[in-house]
Design an enzyme around this catalytic site. Structure first.
Site, PDB file in Angstrom:
ATOM      1  N   GLY A  31      33.825  35.750  40.256  1.00 26.68           N
ATOM      2  CA  GLY A  31      34.250  36.891  39.442  1.00 26.68           C
ATOM      3  C   GLY A  31      35.737  37.160  39.529  1.00 26.68           C
ATOM      4  O   GLY A  31      36.507  36.296  39.950  1.00 26.68           O
ATOM      5  N   LEU A  33      37.722  37.424  36.951  1.00 30.81           N
ATOM      6  CA  LEU A  33      38.116  36.262  36.148  1.00 30.81           C
ATOM      7  C   LEU A  33      39.550  36.381  35.625  1.00 30.81           C
ATOM      8  O   LEU A  33      39.937  37.411  35.075  1.00 30.81           O
ATOM      9  CB  LEU A  33      37.143  36.109  34.968  1.00 30.81           C
ATOM     10  CG  LEU A  33      35.666  35.989  35.360  1.00 30.81           C
ATOM     11  CD1 LEU A  33      34.796  35.812  34.115  1.00 30.81           C
ATOM     12  CD2 LEU A  33      35.433  34.851  36.345  1.00 30.81           C
ATOM     13  N   HIS A  34      40.316  35.311  35.811  1.00 25.81           N
ATOM     14  CA  HIS A  34      41.688  35.246  35.282  1.00 25.81           C
ATOM     15  C   HIS A  34      41.771  34.049  34.332  1.00 25.81           C
ATOM     16  O   HIS A  34      40.761  33.365  34.080  1.00 25.81           O
ATOM     17  CB  HIS A  34      42.696  35.177  36.427  1.00 25.81           C
ATOM     18  CG  HIS A  34      42.400  34.124  37.457  1.00 25.81           C
ATOM     19  ND1 HIS A  34      42.375  32.772  37.155  1.00 25.81           N
ATOM     20  CD2 HIS A  34      42.070  34.220  38.767  1.00 25.81           C
ATOM     21  CE1 HIS A  34      42.088  32.083  38.235  1.00 25.81           C
ATOM     22  NE2 HIS A  34      41.881  32.931  39.230  1.00 25.81           N
ATOM     23  N   HIS A  37      40.087  30.760  35.348  1.00 27.51           N
ATOM     24  CA  HIS A  37      38.638  30.695  35.105  1.00 27.51           C
ATOM     25  C   HIS A  37      38.356  30.501  33.618  1.00 27.51           C
ATOM     26  O   HIS A  37      37.473  29.718  33.231  1.00 27.51           O
ATOM     27  CB  HIS A  37      37.951  32.006  35.520  1.00 27.51           C
ATOM     28  CG  HIS A  37      38.018  32.316  36.980  1.00 27.51           C
ATOM     29  ND1 HIS A  37      38.722  33.389  37.475  1.00 27.51           N
ATOM     30  CD2 HIS A  37      37.442  31.710  38.047  1.00 27.51           C
ATOM     31  CE1 HIS A  37      38.578  33.430  38.791  1.00 27.51           C
ATOM     32  NE2 HIS A  37      37.824  32.427  39.162  1.00 27.51           N
ATOM     33  N   GLY A 149      38.348  24.457  39.310  1.00 28.71           N
ATOM     34  CA  GLY A 149      39.809  24.422  39.235  1.00 28.71           C
ATOM     35  C   GLY A 149      40.357  23.533  40.345  1.00 28.71           C
ATOM     36  O   GLY A 149      39.864  23.564  41.477  1.00 28.71           O
ATOM     37  N   SER A 187      45.099  33.205  41.095  1.00 32.03           N
ATOM     38  CA  SER A 187      44.016  33.341  42.077  1.00 32.03           C
ATOM     39  C   SER A 187      43.582  34.803  42.087  1.00 32.03           C
ATOM     40  O   SER A 187      44.425  35.705  41.908  1.00 32.03           O
ATOM     41  CB  SER A 187      44.547  32.962  43.465  1.00 32.03           C
ATOM     42  OG  SER A 187      43.740  33.523  44.474  1.00 32.03           O
ATOM     43  N   SER A 188      42.301  35.022  42.308  1.00 34.96           N
ATOM     44  CA  SER A 188      41.819  36.405  42.357  1.00 34.96           C
ATOM     45  C   SER A 188      42.528  37.177  43.467  1.00 34.96           C
ATOM     46  O   SER A 188      42.758  38.379  43.363  1.00 34.96           O
ATOM     47  CB  SER A 188      40.313  36.430  42.610  1.00 34.96           C
ATOM     48  OG  SER A 188      39.671  35.742  41.570  1.00 34.96           O
ATOM     49  N   ARG A 189      42.886  36.470  44.535  1.00 33.66           N
ATOM     50  CA  ARG A 189      43.530  37.144  45.674  1.00 33.66           C
ATOM     51  C   ARG A 189      44.957  37.594  45.355  1.00 33.66           C
ATOM     52  O   ARG A 189      45.509  38.401  46.090  1.00 33.66           O
ATOM     53  CB  ARG A 189      43.510  36.247  46.912  1.00 33.66           C
ATOM     54  CG  ARG A 189      42.091  36.061  47.462  1.00 33.66           C
ATOM     55  CD  ARG A 189      42.072  35.358  48.803  1.00 33.66           C
ATOM     56  NE  ARG A 189      40.751  35.434  49.420  1.00 33.66           N
ATOM     57  CZ  ARG A 189      39.834  34.455  49.379  1.00 33.66           C
ATOM     58  NH1 ARG A 189      40.103  33.330  48.736  1.00 33.66           N
ATOM     59  NH2 ARG A 189      38.659  34.610  49.960  1.00 33.66           N
TER      60      ARG A 189
END
Ligand code: PAF
Length: 293
Positions: A31, A33-34, A37, A149, A187-189
């Site tokens: 999840g 999402l960027h 993704h 990815g 990155s989600s982070r």
């Protein structure tokens, strides 16, 4: 777009596709999402008759001191993006649905060798968690193609090895890392980083590029290059975990004989762990022509 929270529901929805000979693409995600993704989703939509995106923050791949509790959750935004993309199915199970209440004693998949290197050293058990959930998702969805990815290059190699060793009939597709205009890998982070930290984080990619260009120019003292890059990251305010020049298939330290190389780095900014990598294909050295008089 169909939303499933249960395995039974998703399988029921997918069943007619198998019989009708339709191709299925799977994009496993956690999840938040960027664009990275969404590129995977676009590729799956292009390649397959229908696309399944899974959203599951997998506790098995987090160590006790890691960011499981704070991992960004943006389910409403994620489902909106997926609906707009034309995605067909979203699978959003909870931990109970996936691990049936026995996460601690659950069967795990271990890919030897690759899983213990690089990120595997600092994150013991992480890749067992990844291989286990990906294996489960592949068994549930039975996709023709699954998309990952290449930012998570070690993960990609591990998933490929697992699928080959366990004779799972899914093609594993790796797609290039998507970066922000300053080169930072999406990155989600990254959402945990302040503007100043983002500037610092960009040093990761800059240092990879610097080393790639040194390799291109024939520099062959890999250990020296690694040390210098590691130090540059420290000076830039990052706390590097590793900076390694590796054989792109085995992830073992590269030697002068290796032509296909990947440079991988991991570093912390505060408690945020960042990873990135860059591929370098070296042209074979041309043999010096011997002049015979
Ligand atoms: O790369 C990720 O987001 C995760 O490791 C994955 C592949 C979805 C497994 O949880």
């Amino acid at each position: 777009m169909d939303l499933s929270h249960s395995i039974v529901h998703l399988k029921r929805k997918l069943k007619p596709h198998y019989g009708a000979g339709k191709t299925i693409g799977l994009v496993p995600t956690m999840g938040n999402l960027h664009d990275g993704h969404m590129c995977l989703v676009q590729e799956s939509l292009k390649d397959n008759d229908c696309t399944v995106v899974s959203i599951f923050i997998n506790p098995l791949q987090f160590n006790p001191d890691e960011d499981l509790a704070t991992y960004p959750k943006t389910l409403d935004e994620d489902t909106k993006k997926l609906r707009e993309s034309g995605c067909h199915y979203v699978f959003i199970p909870d931990t109970q649905e996936i691990y049936q209440g026995n996460i601690d004693s659950h069967t795990q998949v271990y890919v030897p060798g690759l899983s213990k290197l690089l990120c595997g050293k600092t994150r013991p058990g992480h890749f067992e968690g990844v291989a286990t959930i990906v294996n489960k998702l592949l068994n549930i969805v039975r996709p023709h193609n699954a998309y990952f990815g290449l930012k998570d290059y070690q993960q990609f190699l591990i998933v490929k090895r697992m699928v080959s060793d366990l004779q799972i009939g899914t093609r594993i597709v790796g797609l290039d890392t998507i970066r922000d205009p300053g080169g930072l890998a999406l990155s989600s982070r990254n959402s945990f980083l302040s503007e100043l930290e983002i500037q610092k984080a960009r040093q990761l990619y800059s240092s990879l590029k610097q080393v790639a260009s040194a390799l291109d120019q024939g520099e062959s003292n890999f250990l020296d290059l690694e040390k210098q890059a590691y130090n540059r990251l420290t000076v830039a305010g990052l706390n590097p975990d590793y900076f390694s020049i590796c054989n792109s298939e085995t992830l073992m330290p590269a030697t002068a004989a290796d032509l296909d190389i990947v440079i991988l780095a991991a570093a912390y900014l505060g408690s945020v762990r960042l990873i990135d990598n860059l591929h370098v294909s070296l042209a074979p050295q041309t043999q010096a022509t011997q002049v015979i008089e």
